[in-house]
Motif scaffolding. Sequence first.
Motif, PDB file in Angstrom:
ATOM      1  N   GLY A  82       0.810  -1.209   0.000  1.00 25.85           N
ATOM      2  CA  GLY A  82       0.000   0.000   0.000  1.00 25.85           C
ATOM      3  C   GLY A  82       0.845   1.261   0.000  1.00 25.85           C
ATOM      4  O   GLY A  82       2.078   1.222  -0.034  1.00 25.85           O
ATOM      5  N   GLU A  83       0.175   2.418   0.039  1.00 23.39           N
ATOM      6  CA  GLU A  83       0.845   3.709  -0.100  1.00 23.39           C
ATOM      7  C   GLU A  83       1.836   3.949   1.035  1.00 23.39           C
ATOM      8  O   GLU A  83       2.966   4.399   0.798  1.00 23.39           O
ATOM      9  CB  GLU A  83      -0.193   4.829  -0.122  1.00 23.39           C
ATOM     10  N   LEU A  84       1.437   3.663   2.279  1.00 21.68           N
ATOM     11  CA  LEU A  84       2.334   3.899   3.407  1.00 21.68           C
ATOM     12  C   LEU A  84       3.567   3.001   3.303  1.00 21.68           C
ATOM     13  O   LEU A  84       4.697   3.451   3.540  1.00 21.68           O
ATOM     14  CB  LEU A  84       1.607   3.649   4.727  1.00 21.68           C
ATOM     15  N   TRP A  85       3.360   1.745   2.945  1.00 18.77           N
ATOM     16  CA  TRP A  85       4.484   0.811   2.776  1.00 18.77           C
ATOM     17  C   TRP A  85       5.464   1.339   1.727  1.00 18.77           C
ATOM     18  O   TRP A  85       6.681   1.342   1.935  1.00 18.77           O
ATOM     19  CB  TRP A  85       3.964  -0.556   2.375  1.00 18.77           C
ATOM     20  N   ASP A  86       4.919   1.792   0.584  1.00 19.06           N
ATOM     21  CA  ASP A  86       5.779   2.290  -0.486  1.00 19.06           C
ATOM     22  C   ASP A  86       6.570   3.517  -0.034  1.00 19.06           C
ATOM     23  O   ASP A  86       7.761   3.648  -0.335  1.00 19.06           O
ATOM     24  CB  ASP A  86       4.933   2.647  -1.721  1.00 19.06           C
ATOM     25  N   GLU A 189      -4.318   4.566  12.136  1.00 21.86           N
ATOM     26  CA  GLU A 189      -3.646   5.865  12.061  1.00 21.86           C
ATOM     27  C   GLU A 189      -3.159   6.207  10.646  1.00 21.86           C
ATOM     28  O   GLU A 189      -2.710   7.332  10.403  1.00 21.86           O
ATOM     29  CB  GLU A 189      -2.432   5.881  13.000  1.00 21.86           C
ATOM     30  N   GLN A 190      -3.254   5.256   9.710  1.00 18.28           N
ATOM     31  CA  GLN A 190      -2.703   5.482   8.369  1.00 18.28           C
ATOM     32  C   GLN A 190      -3.204   6.752   7.690  1.00 18.28           C
ATOM     33  O   GLN A 190      -2.394   7.507   7.135  1.00 18.28           O
ATOM     34  CB  GLN A 190      -2.986   4.274   7.466  1.00 18.28           C
ATOM     35  N   PRO A 191      -4.523   7.022   7.685  1.00 14.21           N
ATOM     36  CA  PRO A 191      -4.982   8.233   6.977  1.00 14.21           C
ATOM     37  C   PRO A 191      -4.336   9.507   7.514  1.00 14.21           C
ATOM     38  O   PRO A 191      -3.908  10.369   6.741  1.00 14.21           O
ATOM     39  CB  PRO A 191      -6.502   8.226   7.220  1.00 14.21           C
ATOM     40  N   ALA A 192      -4.241   9.647   8.845  1.00 12.33           N
ATOM     41  CA  ALA A 192      -3.635  10.842   9.432  1.00 12.33           C
ATOM     42  C   ALA A 192      -2.150  10.912   9.097  1.00 12.33           C
ATOM     43  O   ALA A 192      -1.609  11.998   8.816  1.00 12.33           O
ATOM     44  CB  ALA A 192      -3.839  10.843  10.946  1.00 12.33           C
ATOM     45  N   MET A 193      -1.480   9.774   9.105  1.00  7.28           N
ATOM     46  CA  MET A 193      -0.057   9.745   8.791  1.00  7.28           C
ATOM     47  C   MET A 193       0.192  10.160   7.349  1.00  7.28           C
ATOM     48  O   MET A 193       1.082  10.969   7.069  1.00  7.28           O
ATOM     49  CB  MET A 193       0.498   8.342   9.051  1.00  7.28           C
ATOM     50  N   LEU A 194      -0.585   9.608   6.428  1.00  8.09           N
ATOM     51  CA  LEU A 194      -0.396   9.925   5.019  1.00  8.09           C
ATOM     52  C   LEU A 194      -0.742  11.384   4.727  1.00  8.09           C
ATOM     53  O   LEU A 194      -0.097  12.036   3.901  1.00  8.09           O
ATOM     54  CB  LEU A 194      -1.244   8.991   4.158  1.00  8.09           C
ATOM     55  N   ARG A 195      -1.763  11.899   5.425  1.00 11.85           N
ATOM     56  CA  ARG A 195      -2.127  13.309   5.243  1.00 11.85           C
ATOM     57  C   ARG A 195      -0.978  14.211   5.712  1.00 11.85           C
ATOM     58  O   ARG A 195      -0.596  15.168   5.018  1.00 11.85           O
ATOM     59  CB  ARG A 195      -3.406  13.614   6.019  1.00 11.85           C
ATOM     60  N   ALA A 196      -0.402  13.899   6.863  1.00 10.41           N
ATOM     61  CA  ALA A 196       0.724  14.685   7.366  1.00 10.41           C
ATOM     62  C   ALA A 196       1.909  14.594   6.423  1.00 10.41           C
ATOM     63  O   ALA A 196       2.600  15.593   6.155  1.00 10.41           O
ATOM     64  CB  ALA A 196       1.115  14.189   8.764  1.00 10.41           C
ATOM     65  N   TRP A 197       2.158  13.407   5.916  1.00  7.77           N
ATOM     66  CA  TRP A 197       3.280  13.202   4.998  1.00  7.77           C
ATOM     67  C   TRP A 197       3.096  14.028   3.729  1.00  7.77           C
ATOM     68  O   TRP A 197       4.033  14.667   3.239  1.00  7.77           O
ATOM     69  CB  TRP A 197       3.392  11.720   4.655  1.00  7.77           C
TER      70      TRP A 197
END
Length: 409
Positions: A82-86, A189-197
């Motif tokens: 997924g996006e976070l993994w990549d 927590e993934q959505p918040a992490m990806l948004r911050a990133w």
Amino acid sequence: MTAGSATRSVFDAGLPVLCYDVTATPQEIYPQFRAAQQQAPVALGPIGPEVLSYQLARTVLRDPRFVVPQGIHLSAHGITSGELWDQVTRSILNMEGEEHRRLRGLVSRAFTPRATARMRDTIHTVINELIDGVLGDGRCEFVAAIARPYPIPVICALLGAPRQDWQLFSRWAEDIFKIVSFDCDLAAEQPAMLRAWDEFDAYIDEMIAARRRRLTDDLLSELIRAEIDGDRLNADELRMLAFSVLIAGTDTTRTQLAASVQVLCDHPDQWALLRERPELAMRAVEETMRHSPSMCSTVRTVAEDVTIDGYTFPAGTFIIVNTYAANRDAGVYDDPTRFDITRADPPPILTFGGGVHYCLGANLARLELAEALTILSRRLRHPRRIGDVEWKPLLGMSGPRQLWIEFGS
């Protein structure tokens, strides 16, 4: 080991076994480490083999056959794509091989002691302002009042971001750093992490565009200038490296500063010695990171069977390099549980790693900690800890959750 057992797997070598919960603190587990260390340089822990001896840990960290597992913290939460993994696995913190060597070669010139020394004035300003905010009260919760806010304005100045944006960086760091946490539901927590990133990347893109028009003397400009035989960093690499600086330079400094202040408070003679002899500051950094580190271990794996010092690590094995235990190896450090900032010529600590993955920001981290401890020891008189201190788990980023102290001015 005997010659006949030289090629036996670590799982069949009769090694001592460590039985602890992954939520346990370093202090709770240390007696097990010490007992196992007296039997063998390796033990079997709840996750896999743990290298405990200084010499073997140093060897493993320097051996390129032992590599950083891709996305290890994400895998522990069941995230393997997924996006976070990549995003995570493309970071220099997860790279190996030629690409990793190329990037380190380009980046290392921006992290020399001379380059990081430029941050000294900023460091002094930030730590003094934080102390000013609590000095009149005679007490504070050190983690929230000083350790947590300390590194972010320094990181902003390092990258060349306006200091008034440090709260933005702090929020991004809080969200993104959950990547290496064992205390949260990472999937949720993934959505918040990806948004911050995404927000961080967009901010850095604007900085890159501005620096390409006009270079300055900050780290981002140095990375843009970096060149080896015509090879330069592209925009994706610059963005990734800025992210790596934020992640690697924030929580590590926060948690280690709190851990260092706690152990110094618990040894008032050492605090007084540092106050009297500020030239011991760098030794104090090394000794606090040896005795009471916030980063207690690092993980490695092997692609094929590797035999080293008579121990065979089967392909695919996750290996904990237990630097907390290795930095207290009685065969290397005299009276290893003694805290002494005057230790003469001790072996280099392993807390910053080793080999191709030795921490690029080690010079800056040492400077930040040394300058902060020097100023704190001068301005806070006779500090003492109030009550017990709960530490975070050994695995991941440890250190005090809270640290209440009283002091004179």
